[in-house]
Scaffold this motif. Structure first.
Motif, PDB file in Angstrom:
ATOM      1  N   GLU A 226      -5.704   1.872  -0.591  1.00 25.66           N
ATOM      2  CA  GLU A 226      -6.752   1.677   0.418  1.00 25.66           C
ATOM      3  C   GLU A 226      -7.206   0.216   0.460  1.00 25.66           C
ATOM      4  OE1 GLU A 226      -9.753   4.832   0.469  1.00 25.66           O
ATOM      5  OE2 GLU A 226     -11.156   3.369   1.305  1.00 25.66           O
ATOM      6  N   ARG A 227      -7.361  -0.375  -0.712  1.00 16.86           N
ATOM      7  CA  ARG A 227      -7.768  -1.796  -0.763  1.00 16.86           C
ATOM      8  C   ARG A 227      -6.748  -2.670  -0.036  1.00 16.86           C
ATOM      9  NH1 ARG A 227      -9.261  -0.839  -5.996  1.00 16.86           N
ATOM     10  NH2 ARG A 227      -7.323  -1.693  -6.829  1.00 16.86           N
TER      11      ARG A 227
ATOM     12  N   GLN B 123     -11.032   4.263  12.449  1.00 10.85           N
ATOM     13  CA  GLN B 123      -9.817   3.461  12.259  1.00 10.85           C
ATOM     14  C   GLN B 123      -8.868   3.596  13.452  1.00 10.85           C
ATOM     15  OE1 GLN B 123      -9.129   1.181  10.052  1.00 10.85           O
ATOM     16  NE2 GLN B 123     -11.064   1.536   8.984  1.00 10.85           N
TER      17      GLN B 123
ATOM     18  N   THR C  50      -4.210   5.640  -5.123  1.00 12.98           N
ATOM     19  CA  THR C  50      -4.783   5.687  -3.772  1.00 12.98           C
ATOM     20  C   THR C  50      -5.849   4.621  -3.543  1.00 12.98           C
ATOM     21  OG1 THR C  50      -5.923   7.611  -4.646  1.00 12.98           O
ATOM     22  CG2 THR C  50      -4.296   8.004  -2.950  1.00 12.98           C
TER      23      THR C  50
ATOM     24  N   ARG D 278      -7.088  -2.318   3.665  1.00 12.31           N
ATOM     25  CA  ARG D 278      -8.285  -2.997   4.181  1.00 12.31           C
ATOM     26  C   ARG D 278      -8.023  -4.498   4.297  1.00 12.31           C
ATOM     27  NH1 ARG D 278     -12.384   0.397   5.053  1.00 12.31           N
ATOM     28  NH2 ARG D 278     -12.534   2.263   3.767  1.00 12.31           N
TER      29      ARG D 278
ATOM     30  N   CYS E  35     -17.364   5.692   2.372  1.00 17.67           N
ATOM     31  CA  CYS E  35     -16.280   5.879   3.338  1.00 17.67           C
ATOM     32  C   CYS E  35     -15.918   4.577   4.051  1.00 17.67           C
ATOM     33  CB  CYS E  35     -16.648   6.946   4.364  1.00 17.67           C
ATOM     34  SG  CYS E  35     -16.355   8.612   3.735  1.00 17.67           S
TER      35      CYS E  35
ATOM     36  N   LEU F 220      -4.458   3.987   6.831  1.00 15.18           N
ATOM     37  CA  LEU F 220      -5.812   3.962   6.277  1.00 15.18           C
ATOM     38  C   LEU F 220      -6.571   5.211   6.726  1.00 15.18           C
ATOM     39  CD1 LEU F 220      -7.858   2.453   4.621  1.00 15.18           C
ATOM     40  CD2 LEU F 220      -8.341   0.957   6.563  1.00 15.18           C
TER      41      LEU F 220
ATOM     42  N   SER G 182       0.835  -1.206   0.000  1.00 18.91           N
ATOM     43  CA  SER G 182       0.000   0.000   0.000  1.00 18.91           C
ATOM     44  C   SER G 182       0.869   1.255   0.000  1.00 18.91           C
ATOM     45  CB  SER G 182      -0.938  -0.001   1.201  1.00 18.91           C
ATOM     46  OG  SER G 182      -0.256   0.428   2.353  1.00 18.91           O
TER      47      SER G 182
ATOM     48  N   HIS H  97       0.542   4.071  -2.735  1.00 22.00           N
ATOM     49  CA  HIS H  97       0.332   5.452  -2.318  1.00 22.00           C
ATOM     50  C   HIS H  97       1.368   6.367  -2.956  1.00 22.00           C
ATOM     51  CE1 HIS H  97       0.734   8.844   0.668  1.00 22.00           C
ATOM     52  NE2 HIS H  97      -0.524   8.932   0.286  1.00 22.00           N
TER      53      HIS H  97
ATOM     54  N   LEU I  63      -5.524   8.053   4.550  1.00 21.09           N
ATOM     55  CA  LEU I  63      -6.095   7.998   3.204  1.00 21.09           C
ATOM     56  C   LEU I  63      -7.567   8.396   3.232  1.00 21.09           C
ATOM     57  CD1 LEU I  63      -4.553   4.740   1.653  1.00 21.09           C
ATOM     58  CD2 LEU I  63      -3.797   7.107   1.420  1.00 21.09           C
ATOM     59  N   LEU I  64      -8.280   7.913   4.248  1.00 18.73           N
ATOM     60  CA  LEU I  64      -9.703   8.233   4.364  1.00 18.73           C
ATOM     61  C   LEU I  64      -9.893   9.726   4.563  1.00 18.73           C
ATOM     62  CD1 LEU I  64     -10.824   5.219   6.573  1.00 18.73           C
ATOM     63  CD2 LEU I  64     -11.616   5.719   4.249  1.00 18.73           C
TER      64      LEU I  64
END
Lengths: 124, 330
Positions: free
Chosen positions: B256-257, B292, B252, B260, B329, B276, B243, B247, B279-280
């Motif tokens: 994020e995937r 998170q 992005t 997760r 979200c 995470l 990730s 990034h 990113l959110l």
């Protein structure tokens, strides 16, 4: 001599800044920090690459590495490596070889060699 | 313990007792190092006879040993070409960090092996010559030396090395391990980014590959991380690593995937939750970001600063009245 003291002082100052983490910090955590060994106490988020690079480069130059080359070499070091060197480059082992040993040290080593504890003389 | 093989056996036994007595004396005076791990000897001896040899010149065992492990993989490396990158005249030697950095110039992942001599044999059996640091002197009077372990002979209980000016050095296991022990058991193999050696852990592999990420050589890092996902599918670590590459490359959604997936595998993955959350937050999901970081029960001290900053960013965003506008979200 004066230059040396000045360098030492600057180095000390630099490490103080580094350790207190006054540098710009990112809230994202990179993989080097993620997998840094606990024992190394690596809080890499607080490393100031610029300052640490400068410090390590200066030390390499003092040790006879040509200026441009030193800068290029330092640029190849990872954050963790740079941090480690900036903190104690003097104490880091430098593998060379085992040729010149004199006086008392020689005698002690000779005894230990005969005891089989070391092998300085067989593995030059 | 002493096998009686020849008429000199008896004399050897007497001598052995004498040395034992003397060694005991040294042990009491504090010269002893911690007990060495027993090797479970492999059935057959292993020796990577095709490993090239570069005789070192004075103080240049670093470039010579490094050239040996690189050239063993068919890479074009010579001690002369490597010296400007690793040799430090004022120290009459080479620093470990620079040895690793030089290996990375060849797109090789330097993997630190475990501290068990068995790990060396494991690497040899897989065809990797092992770069080691030895301290041929004492802890107090160190004589640092790089060499390359290329074999192990279980009958002689000896390691075989390319070392210094000796093409094939046979070193009794006890002697070798003691010298290696005094150099904090530093042993490294150089791997291609998509070929993970058997005798390594996910942590050590990623630690070897992560500098490529820090130094912006993202393609190499990505290759190594993807290999790690395949090799350790149940570990959250490689997903967090990949990730970071995603990034850095601006992917992005993929980043994020991956994160997760990481928190699915490890609910308390601190770095994953922290990243995470960032990113959110960046795409306007303040509440989701807050959730998170709230999930984390404990934060190790080395991540405390980063996490505190993340929390601060969330506080600022929340204070400015931002709410989760995006529908996805999560």
């Amino acid at each position: 001599m004066r230059l040396k003291i000045r360098n030492l002082f600057l180095g000390f100052l630099a490490s103080c800044f580094m350790l207190t983490g006054m540098s710009a910090q990112a809230s994202m955590i990179g993989t080097e920090s993620l997998v840094a060994q606990q024992s190394r106490q690596a809080d890499l988020a607080t490393i100031d690459r610029f300052m640490a690079s400068d410090q390590v480069r200066a030390q390499l130059e003092t040790w006879g590495v040509e200026s441009e080359l030193a800068a290029e070499r330092v640029a190849r070091l990872s954050d963790a490596e740079l941090q480690q060197l900036a903190m104690n480059i003097q104490a880091q082992p430098a593998g060379g070889d085992a040729i010149a040993v004199i006086g008392l040290v020689f005698l002690v080593l000779l005894v230990l060699e005969l005891l089989g504890v070391t092998n300085v003389f067989t593995a030059i | 313990m002493i096998p009686v093989r020849d008429p000199r056996g008896r004399r050897a036994r007497t001598l052995h007792r004498f040395w034992l007595l003397l060694s005991a004396g040294f042990a009491l005076s504090g010269c002893a190092s911690r007990p060495l791990t027993q090797i479970d000897p492999p059935a057959a001896s292993v020796e990577l006879v095709d490993t090239p040899f570069f005789a070192q010149t004075e103080h240049h065992c670093g470039p010579a040993a490094l050239a040996t492990v690189l050239a063993a993989q068919g890479l074009d490396a010579t001690p002369e070409a490597l010296a400007p990158w690793v040799y430090v005249p004022g120290r009459e030697g080479s620093l470990q960090a620079e040895m690793l950095a030089a290996a990375r110039r060849f797109d090789r992942v330097p993997v630190r092996l475990g501290s068990d001599p068995q790990a060396l044999i494991g690497a040899l059996e897989q065809g990797y010559p092992v770069l080691v640091l030895q301290n041929l002197g004492l802890r107090r009077w160190p004589r640092w030396h790089y060499a390359v372990v290329i074999g192990y002979d279980p009958r002689e209980r000896a390691f075989i090395l390319r070392s210094g000016t000796t093409r094939r050095e046979v070193l009794a296991e006890r002697r070798f391990v003691a010298s290696w022990e005094r150099a904090d058991r530093w042993a490294v193999v150089l791997a291609e980014p998509d070929a993970i050696p058997t005798a390594t852990t996910v942590q050590d592999w990623l630690a070897g590959a992560a500098p490529f990420e820090s130094l912006g050589r993202l393609a190499v890092a990505e290759q190594a991380y993807r290999a790690a996902i395949t090799r350790w599918p149940q570990s959250a670590l490689p997903w967090q690593a990949i990730s970071n590459v995603d990034h850095a490359l601006g992917r992005t959604a993929a980043a994020e995937r991956a994160l997760r997936r990481a928190v699915e595998l490890d609910d308390q993955a601190v770095v994953a939750r922290n990243n995470l959350a960032n990113l959110l937050l960046a795409r306007g999901c303040v509440e989701a970001a807050q959730r998170q970081v709230d999930t984390l029960r404990q934060v190790p001290p080395r991540f405390a600063t980063a996490l505190e900053q993340t929390r601060e960013k969330i506080r600022l965003a929340a204070a400015s009245g931002a709410a989760d506008l995006a529908a996805d979200c999560g």
